[in-house]
Scaffold this active site. Structure first.
Site, PDB file in Angstrom:
ATOM      1  CE1 TYR A 143      -3.744   2.377   0.954  1.00  0.00           C
ATOM      2  CE2 TYR A 143      -2.381   3.025   2.418  1.00  0.00           C
ATOM      3  CZ  TYR A 143      -3.514   3.432   1.540  1.00  0.00           C
ATOM      4  OH  TYR A 143      -4.751   4.753   1.590  1.00  0.00           O
ATOM      5  CG  ASP A 237       6.325   3.345   0.356  1.00  0.00           C
ATOM      6  OD1 ASP A 237       6.360   4.426   1.781  1.00  0.00           O
ATOM      7  OD2 ASP A 237       5.003   3.536   0.338  1.00  0.00           O
ATOM      8  CE  LYS A 265       2.435   5.256   8.356  1.00  0.00           C
ATOM      9  NZ  LYS A 265       0.418   5.184   8.714  1.00  0.00           N
TER      10      LYS A 265
HETATM   11  N1  HOZ Z   1      -3.325   3.017   6.040  1.00  0.00           N
HETATM   12  C1  HOZ Z   1      -2.870   3.495   7.215  1.00  0.00           C
HETATM   13  C2  HOZ Z   1      -3.083   2.725   7.956  1.00  0.00           C
HETATM   14  N2  HOZ Z   1      -1.194   1.409   6.957  1.00  0.00           N
HETATM   15  C3  HOZ Z   1      -4.541   3.901   8.333  1.00  0.00           C
HETATM   16  C4  HOZ Z   1      -4.712   5.246   8.818  1.00  0.00           C
HETATM   17  C5  HOZ Z   1      -5.864   5.521   9.160  1.00  0.00           C
HETATM   18  O1  HOZ Z   1      -6.790   4.910   9.404  1.00  0.00           O
HETATM   19  O2  HOZ Z   1      -5.107   6.110   9.913  1.00  0.00           O
END
Ligand code: HOZ
Length: 428
Positions: A143, A237, A265
């Site tokens: 992702y 990534d 992050k």
């Molecule tokens: N896609 C995020 C974790 N891999 C989740 C983001 C969220 O819901 O804050």
């Protein structure tokens, strides 16, 4: 126990699609309602019903020092007092850029954006602009945020909700996305045999959005060689793994050097930040130095830069943090495994620095197919049982867990005891 959260969720549902601002948070795949959070302190989260949880999600990765770390808090407050945003350069941006460039051999220059999605979207445009080619190779289950061309067999919330390839993305946009299998070099070779127009390969070198699935060294080396052979760029990534797996993410583990890196992050310390960086000759193609356009009103926001700087300085000053976090993650996963095997429940686990993951499966998980073959119903039961016992785990089998510096050995033991109870309950 969750009365107030239930009401709050119903209310949110009336005004916000699904009641949440990011799908996976809705708890749909594990059942129950998401606890609405009132505040966090150290290792703990507190919800509006007064429940307390040991937090292994940490805002999906950023909070490596836990909630309300005093130094980060202070940096944010002092910076905010001078103004929230200027849309003009500040010294803080250069300071944070310097820290990143000094840490990563692969990064000569870096640009800040507001999220991981934005970082990846911009890095892809730069890779295409630099190489003059159009196609990209991505791996099923990885992702990279929710920009159009990457919502093809995507992990995280996309797979959690059964739509790894999203409607609303025209085929014209995804026809340039070639799909390969994680940890399978032959599948990547097929992409190069199929197209001589490949600008880049993008990969999470430690996949964290189909559960935690690390790439093998041999596989990463193979990708590097293929990119060199075909004049394509290799993009790591590291939005999730950066400053998480090691201080320099996967790059502290592998010998392979990427051409471009995306970060997010942890470099925002809990504030919205993303970044992408790489070799000077590639970064020179970015506007205003070069022709590839990319911009943002809030990019390099001073408050976010200050939070990131405070986090990075703390990490650099305490490099042994990763040894301690890694040992705790390992102990936790050993505990989960022992708890599962005591009840004859198959479980496989993985750890990379402060990141941990587990699948209810009896086969090794090396790619998306393996991850999807795991037992997500049992995962849901486990999640519910742990939540009731005050343990806050990621609410999807396709996510990763995180240890922060506020989590103590006693908390790890408490979590393992809860895991034994829940496994027993599942076994019935
Ligand atoms: N896609 C995020 C974790 N891999 C989740 C983001 C969220 O819901 O804050």
């Amino acid at each position: 126990m969750f009365d107030k959260s239930e009401l709050a969720f119903k209310e949110a549902y009336r005004y916000i699609p699904g009641g949440v601002d990011s799908p996976v948070r809705a708890f749909n795949s594990v059942g129950g309602v998401p606890p609405f959070i009132e505040y966090g302190k150290g290792a703990y989260l507190y919800d509006i019903d007064g429940n307390r949880y040991i937090d292994y999600v940490q805002s999906w990765g950023p909070l490596i020092f836990g909630h309300c770390n005093s130094e980060i808090e202070e940096a944010v407050i002092e910076t905010a007092k001078k103004g929230l945003s200027f849309g003009a350069p500040t010294l803080l941006e250069t300071e944070l850029a310097k820290e990143i460039v000094n840490l990563f051999d692969s990064i000569d220059k870096v640009r800040f954006v507001n999220s991981g999605t934005e970082a990846v979207m911009s890095a892809l445009r730069l890779a295409r602009g630099f190489t003059g080619k159009n196609d990209i190779v991505k791996f099923a289950g990885c992702y990279h945020g929710h920009s159009d061309s990457l919502l093809v067999q995507a992990g995280s919330g996309a797979v959690t909700f059964g739509a790894p390839s999203s409607p609303g993305v025209p085929e014209d946009l995804t026809k340039h996305t070639l799909l390969a299998t994680y940890n399978d070099l032959e599948s990547v070779k097929k992409c190069f045999a199929q197209s001589d127009d490949i600008a880049c390969i993008i990969i999470e070198p430690i996949a964290g959005n189909m559960g935690l699935v690390p790439a093998t060294e041999q596989f990463l080396q193979g990708l590097r060689e293929l990119c060199d052979e075909h004049n394509a760029l290799l993009i790591f990534d590291e939005v999730m793994s950066g400053f998480r797996a090691t201080l320099t993410g996967a790059q502290g583990i592998t010998e392979v050097t990427p051409d471009l890196v995306t970060l997010g992050k942890v470099i925002g310390g809990g504030m919205p930040v993303g970044a992408f960086g790489g070799r000077a000759e590639i970064m020179a193609h970015l506007s205003p130095e070069g022709p590839v356009y990319q911009a943002g009103t809030l990019s390099g926001n001073p408050v976010a830069m200050a939070a990131g700087l405070a986090s990075l300085k703390k990490l650099k000053a305490n490099p042994t943090i990763y040894v301690d976090l890694g040992a705790k993650a390992k102990r936790l996963m050993e505990g989960f495994k022992a708890a599962a095997s005591a009840e004859d429940i198959p479980l496989v686990t993985a750890v990379r620095g402060s990141m941990f993951g587990f699948f209810f499966s009896d086969r090794e998980v090396r790619n998306f197919d393996d991850a999807q073959a795991s037992d997500t119903e049992t995962f849901a039961k486990f999640h519910q049982g742990m939540l009731k016992r005050g343990i806050y785990l990621a609410c999807s089998a396709y996510e990763t867990g995180f240890i922060n510096t506020e989590i103590t050995d006693a908390m790890i033991e408490e979590t393992i005891i809860a895991a034994y109870e829940v496994m027993r309950e599942i076994r019935g």
